[in-house]
Design an enzyme around this catalytic site. Structure first.
Site, short mmCIF file in Angstrom:
data_model
loop_
_atom_site.label_atom_id
_atom_site.label_comp_id
_atom_site.label_asym_id
_atom_site.label_seq_id
_atom_site.Cartn_x
_atom_site.Cartn_y
_atom_site.Cartn_z
N CYS A 17 6.28 7.72 -12.00
CA CYS A 17 6.47 6.90 -10.80
C CYS A 17 7.79 7.16 -10.11
CB CYS A 17 6.33 5.42 -11.16
SG CYS A 17 4.63 4.93 -11.52
N ASP A 50 1.28 -5.29 -2.07
CA ASP A 50 0.70 -5.79 -3.30
C ASP A 50 0.16 -4.62 -4.11
OD1 ASP A 50 -0.08 -7.77 -5.17
OD2 ASP A 50 -0.58 -9.14 -3.54
N GLY A 139 -14.80 12.14 -10.47
CA GLY A 139 -13.52 12.33 -9.81
C GLY A 139 -13.52 13.54 -8.91
#
Length: 349
Positions: A17, A50, A139
């Site tokens: 991240c 959010d 996917g």
């Protein structure tokens, strides 16, 4: 070359991240987009940053939709798959939902890495999806210069029981379910100053799915007024977003923030990422960190990968929920309180 001999962190410039587009830059870009008009059934969109979107299907069912992917944060392929999957699944749990289906997002350098690497990555992801009780349904993949992997996840939640980052109330207690420090620890790994066996505590945390909802008795679930997960924008960034969305101020007892044993040492050693700087730039005008020393200022900006849930809960539920969550998340701690809105969104004391 066998996949277990390849150090995945050495094949990419940024990992996990910490590779997110800086929040300030992302906001600047998004402000220029004319998005489609929201349907009446769209209960939560990206307005308040959010964790996932919520779309009402009927009176008792709403869809939770999210996706997340990134470059390798660890060296072992299967472990990377586990962390990437746990991180993506977390967004559904952060909304009070449960994941149902997951689709893989894969970019893979066919000319550089053997196929065994992606087999291991997908197996790690499959194991975590199975642990969450969801289905791995397919996917999309491309041949790319660097390995990237993640999931698009769909889940379900009762529209009357959605957790968002906009519901915190003055008087609430704040619970954090995982320790901080994955950014600096994995930066040390990428610099080859640490090995995976040196950061097992953090690896175990990152591979733990955030299914707090499965451990909280139904009678106590309404005590959770707001929630978010702590990921790439650091504790400071995600706490600030929750405070702004709820129009409150969070008062954080900095010494109560759980952290991994080596986290402060790694920060002191200079194991930093670009996100440490960009997270500070994003939040500093809106938080009060004047009481913190230099290392704790770095800690609150540390970019987390598959970090914990930050829950804003009714005060009477504090100790019961703390005990329940400890059984699943042993580093869970009450880290502060919610105050009426003040000048700064977050105060660190």
């Amino acid at each position: 070359m066998p996949s277990e001999k390849i150090a995945l962190t050495q094949t990419v410039q940024k990992g996990g991240c910490a590779a997110k587009v800086a929040a300030t830059e992302l906001r600047r870009i998004l402000q220029q987009i004319r998005f489609p008009a929201a349907h009446d059934a769209l209960l939560v969109d990206g307005r308040y940053f959010d964790d996932a979107a919520i779309y009402r299907v009927n009176e008792t069912t709403a869809l939770v939709q999210t996706l997340d992917f990134f470059t390798p944060i660890v060296d072992t392929p299967k472990l990377f798959g586990e962390i990437a999957a746990a991180n993506a699944l977390s967004d559904v749990y952060a909304m009070g939902g449960r994941p149902a289906t997951a689709m893989g997002i894969l970019a893979f350098p066919l000319a550089m890495l053997p196929g065994e690497v992606i087999v291991d990555v997908l197996q790690g992801a499959s194991d975590k999806i199975a642990e969450a009780g969801a289905n791995f349904v397919g996917g999309h993949s491309i041949d790319d210069d660097t390995l990237k992997f993640g999931l698009s996840v769909t889940g379900f939640v009762n529209p009357q029981q959605v957790w968002t980052n906009a519901g915190a109330q003055p008087g609430d207690l704040l619970i954090l379910t995982k320790a901080l420090g994955t950014g600096t620890l994995t930066a040390g790994l990428k610099r080859q100053q640490l090995r995976e066996e040196d950061i097992v505590e953090a690896l175990d945390s990152m591979t733990t799915i955030n299914n707090a909802i499965d451990f909280i008795p139904p009678d106590w679930q309404t005590a959770i007024h707001a929630a978010t997960d702590i990921t790439g924008f650091g504790f400071s960034g995600h706490a600030m977003q929750l405070a702004n969305a709820s129009n409150v101020t969070l008062q954080i007892e900095t010494k109560q923030l759980p952290r991994f044993g080596k986290a402060l040492h790694c920060l002191e050693s200079g194991f930093l990422t670009k996100a440490h700087r960009t997270n500070a730039e994003y939040t500093t005008p809106h938080i009060d960190d004047t009481r913190l020393d230099a290392l704790h200022k770095l800690l609150i900006h540390d970019p987390q990968t598959s970090g914990g849930l930050l829950l804003s809960i009714a005060p009477e539920a504090g100790q019961p929920l703390l005990q329940v969550l400890h059984s699943r998340f042993p580093m869970t701690a009450i880290v502060g309180t919610v105050q009426p809105r003040q000048e700064k969104a977050v105060q660190f004391v």
